[in-house]
Structure formats: C-alpha cells, structure tokens
Design a protein around this motif. Structure first.
Motif, PDB file in Angstrom:
ATOM      1  N   ASP A 234       0.959  -1.214   0.114  1.00  0.00           N
ATOM      2  CA  ASP A 234       0.009   0.102  -0.094  1.00  0.00           C
ATOM      3  C   ASP A 234       0.967   1.281  -0.017  1.00  0.00           C
ATOM      4  OD1 ASP A 234      -2.379  -1.543  -0.128  1.00  0.00           O
ATOM      5  OD2 ASP A 234      -3.145  -0.719   1.697  1.00  0.00           O
TER       6      ASP A 234
ATOM      7  N   LYS B 284      -7.508  -4.678  -7.578  1.00  0.00           N
ATOM      8  CA  LYS B 284      -7.606  -3.528  -7.031  1.00  0.00           C
ATOM      9  C   LYS B 284      -7.093  -2.377  -7.664  1.00  0.00           C
ATOM     10  CE  LYS B 284      -7.245  -5.432  -2.132  1.00  0.00           C
ATOM     11  NZ  LYS B 284      -8.568  -5.019  -1.818  1.00  0.00           N
TER      12      LYS B 284
ATOM     13  N   ASP C  40      -7.956   1.179  -6.299  1.00  0.00           N
ATOM     14  CA  ASP C  40      -7.703   1.200  -4.931  1.00  0.00           C
ATOM     15  C   ASP C  40      -6.004   0.991  -4.947  1.00  0.00           C
ATOM     16  OD1 ASP C  40     -10.161   1.639  -4.167  1.00  0.00           O
ATOM     17  OD2 ASP C  40     -10.436  -0.846  -4.049  1.00  0.00           O
TER      18      ASP C  40
ATOM     19  N   ARG D 262      -2.156   3.898  -0.393  1.00  0.00           N
ATOM     20  CA  ARG D 262      -1.767   5.233   0.232  1.00  0.00           C
ATOM     21  C   ARG D 262      -2.531   6.210  -0.495  1.00  0.00           C
ATOM     22  NH1 ARG D 262      -0.009   5.930   5.526  1.00  0.00           N
ATOM     23  NH2 ARG D 262       0.667   3.758   6.362  1.00  0.00           N
TER      24      ARG D 262
ATOM     25  N   THR E  60      -4.049   6.555  -3.002  1.00  0.00           N
ATOM     26  CA  THR E  60      -5.735   6.978  -3.330  1.00  0.00           C
ATOM     27  C   THR E  60      -6.562   6.786  -2.183  1.00  0.00           C
ATOM     28  OG1 THR E  60      -6.056   4.519  -3.841  1.00  0.00           O
ATOM     29  CG2 THR E  60      -5.112   6.177  -5.871  1.00  0.00           C
ATOM     30  N   GLY E  61      -5.964   6.345  -1.028  1.00  0.00           N
ATOM     31  CA  GLY E  61      -6.558   6.244   0.181  1.00  0.00           C
ATOM     32  C   GLY E  61      -7.276   4.755   0.765  1.00  0.00           C
ATOM     33  N   ARG E  62      -7.205   3.809  -0.377  1.00  0.00           N
ATOM     34  CA  ARG E  62      -7.327   2.403   0.031  1.00  0.00           C
ATOM     35  C   ARG E  62      -6.578   1.559  -0.962  1.00  0.00           C
ATOM     36  NH1 ARG E  62     -13.396   1.243  -0.060  1.00  0.00           N
ATOM     37  NH2 ARG E  62     -13.369   1.680  -2.309  1.00  0.00           N
TER      38      ARG E  62
ATOM     39  N   PHE F 284      -5.482  -2.146   2.943  1.00  0.00           N
ATOM     40  CA  PHE F 284      -6.065  -1.385   4.018  1.00  0.00           C
ATOM     41  C   PHE F 284      -6.811  -0.174   3.628  1.00  0.00           C
ATOM     42  CE2 PHE F 284      -2.473  -4.082   5.021  1.00  0.00           C
ATOM     43  CZ  PHE F 284      -2.852  -4.914   6.119  1.00  0.00           C
ATOM     44  N   ASP F 285      -7.467   0.409   4.573  1.00  0.00           N
ATOM     45  CA  ASP F 285      -8.221   1.699   4.360  1.00  0.00           C
ATOM     46  C   ASP F 285      -7.382   2.628   4.982  1.00  0.00           C
ATOM     47  OD1 ASP F 285     -10.003   3.683   4.069  1.00  0.00           O
ATOM     48  OD2 ASP F 285     -11.825   2.251   4.377  1.00  0.00           O
ATOM     49  N   HIS F 286      -6.988   3.725   4.361  1.00  0.00           N
ATOM     50  CA  HIS F 286      -6.102   4.763   4.965  1.00  0.00           C
ATOM     51  C   HIS F 286      -6.727   5.988   4.947  1.00  0.00           C
ATOM     52  CE1 HIS F 286      -2.796   1.960   4.143  1.00  0.00           C
ATOM     53  NE2 HIS F 286      -3.302   1.773   2.834  1.00  0.00           N
ATOM     54  N   GLY F 287      -8.144   5.959   5.085  1.00  0.00           N
ATOM     55  CA  GLY F 287      -8.927   7.196   5.466  1.00  0.00           C
ATOM     56  C   GLY F 287      -8.716   8.370   4.613  1.00  0.00           C
TER      57      GLY F 287
END
Ligand SMILES: NC(=O)c1ccc[n+]([C@@H]2O[C@H](COP(=O)([O-])OP(=O)(O)OC[C@H]3O[C@@H](n4cnc5c(N)ncnc54)[C@H](O)[C@@H]3O)[C@@H](O)[C@H]2O)c1
Length: 283
Positions: free
Chosen positions: A229, A261, A266, A269, A271-273, A276-279
């Motif tokens: 990620d 993905k 996705d 980091r 793109t935010g996801r 894992f989810d990077h918020g």
C-alpha cells in the motif's frame, strides 16, 4: 553545494520525496512531469514532507533550497545531475531518459530510480550509457537513509563516483550492487508481496493477519501488504510484470486480487485505499 541544479523526472510519490530530500540538503531541484496537475501541487507536497522530515529529525531546520517545476525537458540543459522517477513502464522510462540525455552536458551523472528494469537495458537508450547508474531510493526517500545503488555493466567510474558523492551530500548511505531484474530488494520483495496477496485471494488469511504474522513472528517493521500500500499497488503490478517478462518466472505473474484492486483504483495510500483503508488520499 553551490552551482548544483538537480533534475528530478516525475512528480509522483518518489519524485516529490526525492525533491524533498534534495532541497532539504541545500540542493536546488527542477522537477519535471507531463502531468500539469501533479506539478501544480508538487511544491506544496514537498513543503508538507519537509515539515514531516524536520519533525522526525531527518532534515535540518532552516531554509531549504529552491524548487522549480516544468513540463519541458529543454529546461534541464544546465542540470548537474538527473534523477529519473517516472512511471515503471520500460518504454516511458526509455523515452524520457533518451530525451534528457540529448539536452544535458556529457558527463552529467544520471540515475534511474527504477524498481526492477535492468540499468543496462535503460543505458541502451541514452546518449552516453557510461553516465547512467541505478539509485533505488525507498519510500519515503527523506526518511530511509539506505539507497540500493546499481552499477550497470557499462556504468563508468566517474558517474558512479559522482552519484555516490551526491548521495553523501544528501546524507544517504549507499550499498552498491550489480545489475539484474529487480536488483536485490525487489527481486525478493515484489515476489513476497505477490505471494501475500495470493494468500488473501485464496482466503487463507486476511491482510491484517498476514501482516501481523510478519511483524510479530519475523520482527518486520511493516508487513508485506502495508508495504504494498505504501509503494502503490499500480507500481507493484508494473514491477511484477517487468520481473515476469525478464525472468520468465511465473511467480512474478501479478495475482488476480492485486490486478482487481488496481483496476478498481484502489492503489494504496496514494488513493486512500488498497489492502487497507487509509482514510483519504495521502500525499
Ligand atoms: N512508490 C515506491 O515506493 C517506489 C519505491 C522505489 C522506487 N519506485 C520507482 O520510482 C518510480 C516512480 O514511482 P512512483 O511511485 O513515484 O510513481 P507515481 O505513479 O506516483 O509517479 C510517476 C510520475 O511519473 C510521471 N510521468 C509519466 N511519464 C512521464 C514522462 N514522460 N515525463 C515526466 N514524467 C512522467 C507521472 O505523471 C507521475 O507523476 C518507478 O520507477 C517506481 O518503480 C517506487
């Protein structure tokens, strides 16, 4: 180091990180990209990373060197060194390196930050193959001090020495290795990431559990999927294809989950996801 002007090609994750590292060490940078939107945000991304680098004690306080941005290769004629960090596609790198080598002075050291393309393959595309070496900075370049330096079979002694001098000026520690697809780190790491993704794809373990095992049992600071990620899943897929095509080893064939993905946007980091989810999107 007065009189320097470091050309950094590519204003993505690595180009911006390398520009941060150079300017933090007093080396002025001219940053080149074909994407004007990336260039517009680049000075702010460098400023944010500089603040982070200072907070973490990896850059001195005080004023950093200047950063310019451009879409024109002609603006690089007086560069004193070139660091290439464009997309991991052989044809894209070959073209940009050839174009830059045609405008800079002979003897100007050039490095490619390629993850996996043999340096000698790229050397065939530049005007003077002896001026090119590999310098594989890790992400983020301003925090990770060790750089894998690749001496291609045609890399000249003068270029290698100038590149080691440049890395020393940026307080980096070089480990010099010979040329091959993926060099040392990515020959091992990309395959490990692919296998970890395949394990998730097969339902053997969740991304969280895969990474927990690598951290808890092997003492890795970051698990393979969090590392993926951080790198960017699009870049991981590109690097795996480079390795597959140059080694013929099916273990480097990007697994379906990884490709799904990437197709879904996705990318980790940035793109935010990813796994894992990077918020939210991170610079
Ligand atoms: N992301 C990592 O953790 C990491 C670590 C080590 C090495 N690398 C390598 O660094 C290089 C860059 O990776 P990244 O993660 O920064 O990718 P990225 O996708 O974030 O950025 C690549 C940039 O190159 C630009 N570009 C494409 N064609 C160009 C051209 N012809 N001229 C100028 N700019 C052009 C794109 O617009 C983009 O901004 C790749 O070779 C990658 O394998 C990446």
């Amino acid at each position: 180091m007065s009189g320097n002007r470091i050309a950094v090609l590519g204003a993505g994750v690595m180009g911006v990180g390398i520009a941060t590292l150079a300017t933090a060490h007093g080396l002025p940078v001219v940053l080149v990209d074909v994407d004007e939107a990336k260039l517009r945000t680049a000075p702010d991304r460098v400023a944010t990373q500089l603040r982070m680098a200072r907070l973490m004690g990896s850059a001195a306080k005080g004023s950093a060197a200047a950063i310019e941005v451009t879409t024109s290769i002609d603006d690089l004629a007086d560069a004193t060194a070139v660091i290439e960090a464009v997309t991991e596609r052989p044809e894209v790198k070959a073209k940009v390196l050839a174009d830059v080598s045609a405008v800079i002075a002979p003897g100007t050291p050039m490095v490619t930050n390629t993850s996996a393309i043999p340096v000698d393959e790229l050397a065939s595309t530049v005007a003077r193959p002896g001026d090119l070496a590999g310098a594989h900075f890790m992400n983020p370049p301003y925090l990770i001090r060790t750089v894998e330096v690749i001496r291609g079979p045609r890399t000249g002694a003068a270029a290698l020495s100038a590149i080691l001098g440049l890395l020393a000026a940026m307080d980096r520690e070089a480990v010099v290795v010979a040329d091959c697809p993926g060099f040392v780190i990515n020959r091992v790491l990309q395959r490990m990431i692919n296998e970890a993704a395949r394990i998730v794809q097969e339902g053997v373990a969740s991304p969280r559990d895969v990474d927990a095992l690598f951290r808890g049992c092997l003492g890795h600071r970051t698990g393979p999927l969090a590392t993926a990620d951080l790198i960017g899943l699009d870049n991981v897929a590109d690097s795996l294809r480079v390795l597959r095509d140059r080694t013929g080893d099916a273990g480097y064939e990007p697994c379906e989950l990884l490709l799904d993905k990437v197709a879904a946007g996705d990318h980790g980091r940035k793109t935010g996801r990813g796994f894992f989810d990077h918020g939210g999107v991170q610079s």
